[in-house]
Motif scaffolding. Structure first.
Motif, PDB file in Angstrom:
ATOM      1  N   TYR A   1      23.289  61.953 -19.420  1.00  0.00           N
ATOM      2  CA  TYR A   1      24.456  61.280 -19.996  1.00  0.00           C
ATOM      3  C   TYR A   1      24.386  59.764 -19.796  1.00  0.00           C
ATOM      4  O   TYR A   1      24.535  58.994 -20.755  1.00  0.00           O
ATOM      5  CB  TYR A   1      25.739  61.826 -19.375  1.00  0.00           C
TER       6      TYR A   1
ATOM      7  N   ARG B   1      22.957  53.045 -22.228  1.00  0.00           N
ATOM      8  CA  ARG B   1      23.660  53.835 -23.239  1.00  0.00           C
ATOM      9  C   ARG B   1      24.122  52.943 -24.387  1.00  0.00           C
ATOM     10  O   ARG B   1      24.746  51.904 -24.147  1.00  0.00           O
ATOM     11  CB  ARG B   1      24.881  54.532 -22.623  1.00  0.00           C
TER      12      ARG B   1
ATOM     13  N   ARG C   1      25.809  69.783 -26.884  1.00  0.00           N
ATOM     14  CA  ARG C   1      25.628  69.391 -25.489  1.00  0.00           C
ATOM     15  C   ARG C   1      26.806  69.815 -24.613  1.00  0.00           C
ATOM     16  O   ARG C   1      26.679  69.895 -23.393  1.00  0.00           O
ATOM     17  CB  ARG C   1      25.437  67.878 -25.390  1.00  0.00           C
TER      18      ARG C   1
ATOM     19  N   GLU D   1      22.242  66.477 -15.312  1.00  0.00           N
ATOM     20  CA  GLU D   1      23.184  66.334 -16.425  1.00  0.00           C
ATOM     21  C   GLU D   1      23.688  64.888 -16.512  1.00  0.00           C
ATOM     22  O   GLU D   1      23.856  64.340 -17.602  1.00  0.00           O
ATOM     23  CB  GLU D   1      24.357  67.301 -16.239  1.00  0.00           C
TER      24      GLU D   1
ATOM     25  N   TRP E   1      27.082  71.097 -20.555  1.00  0.00           N
ATOM     26  CA  TRP E   1      27.935  70.250 -19.705  1.00  0.00           C
ATOM     27  C   TRP E   1      29.034  71.082 -19.047  1.00  0.00           C
ATOM     28  O   TRP E   1      29.284  70.977 -17.844  1.00  0.00           O
ATOM     29  CB  TRP E   1      28.544  69.131 -20.550  1.00  0.00           C
TER      30      TRP E   1
ATOM     31  N   LEU F   1      29.790  63.052 -25.624  1.00  0.00           N
ATOM     32  CA  LEU F   1      28.385  63.332 -25.348  1.00  0.00           C
ATOM     33  C   LEU F   1      27.477  63.085 -26.545  1.00  0.00           C
ATOM     34  O   LEU F   1      26.256  63.173 -26.419  1.00  0.00           O
ATOM     35  CB  LEU F   1      28.215  64.785 -24.869  1.00  0.00           C
TER      36      LEU F   1
END
Length: 288
Positions: A260, A98, A193, A256, A197, A188
């Motif tokens: 993420y 990320r 999104r 999910e 979620w 997010l």
């Protein structure tokens, strides 16, 4: 003259911004200490299933974490490299893949030798306030602090994964708070999104509450039924510790989390031949 003063102040501000970057670049350019790598290999089971690129990414994140965060021993504990590197590496699992800063709001990790007592104020149905003290394994605070019990960090290092990890739990709260509040919905990146979620986590949260109410077994620890924030933290533990079981029992929640966290932890573990028994519940601290 005023223009020169303003220019000088601007230069100083720029320098103040650049120095940390320069220190970070220098730190990342240094070889990772072999004794630190041995600690990761010994205490972070997920590391063994990673490819070379992911291993390098984790090491870089750990280097940055150790440079930017302060560790403080409490109740007479002397913080060692074993503690610092283990906690940093487990926490940085949450950041792999990320594009994010390394827990931007966090500045201090307080480490106790074992479970620690904290004061709690409870108000009963009659409005009477009760003062009590509670044993906790960890807490995450909104003022840039995380508190951990080293005994419980060490107890779960590299054992057979059972879905519970105090470091993952408390640092999940730090991610949760990046959206501005600790409510089970971290930042997010895009507003659209949040609807998906909310639907997925809300549905699975209610399912866990029902399991907890009726005493039904779940891959998710029943502690997550306390609030959406605790549900996110508990689910994060299961995602990184027992990804196959979570994917089998909560496939929409697992998908999910893959979107993420941008990793699939199943790649780090051998495919299970049989499910391990679920460990008994634990008590963490509430978000502050």
């Amino acid at each position: 003259m005023e223009a020169l003063v303003l220019a000088a102040l601007a230069a100083l501000a720029a320098l103040a911004w650049l120095v940390p970057r320069w220190r970070l670049r220098r730190a990342l350019a240094q070889p990772f200490a072999p004794q630190w790598l041995a600690i990761i290999e010994r205490n972070v089971g997920q590391y063994h299933g990673m490819g070379q690129e992911q291993r390098g990414e984790l090491v870089r994140l750990v280097q940055q974490f150790l440079l930017q965060k302060k560790f403080v021993g409490c109740a007479g504990l002397e913080v060692t490299d074993e503690m610092r590197v283990t906690i940093a590496a487990q926490a940085c699992l949450l950041l792999m893949g990320r594009p994010t800063k390394v827990f931007r709001a966090l500045h201090t990790i307080l480490v106790y030798p074992g479970a620690f007592l904290v004061p709690r104020r409870q108000v009963d149905a009659a409005g009477v306030v009760h003062e009590e003290r509670q044993d906790l394994l960890g807490e995450s605070w909104g003022d840039g602090r995380v508190i951990l019990s080293w005994d419980h960090v060490r107890r779960w290092d590299n054992e057979v994964p059972h879905g519970q990890n105090v470091v993952l739990h408390e640092f999940a709260h730090q991610l949760d708070s990046e959206s501005g509040s600790n409510n089970g919905a971290p930042w997010l990146g895009a507003r659209e999104r949040y609807r998906r979620w909310s639907e997925v986590l809300g549905r699975n949260f209610e399912s866990l509450r029902a399991d907890a109410w009726y005493g039904q077994h779940s891959v998710l620890d029943h502690y997550g039924a306390n609030s959406p924030a605790e549900f996110f933290a508990v689910a994060t533990e299961s995602f990184f510790e027992q990804p196959y079981r979570l994917a089998a029992r909560h496939p929409d929640l697992f998908d999910e989390f893959v979107a993420y966290f941008r990793v699939d932890p199943r790649a780090w573990f051998p495919s299970p031949l049989a499910e391990e028994p679920h460990a008994p519940g634990v008590v963490y601290g509430q978000w502050h």
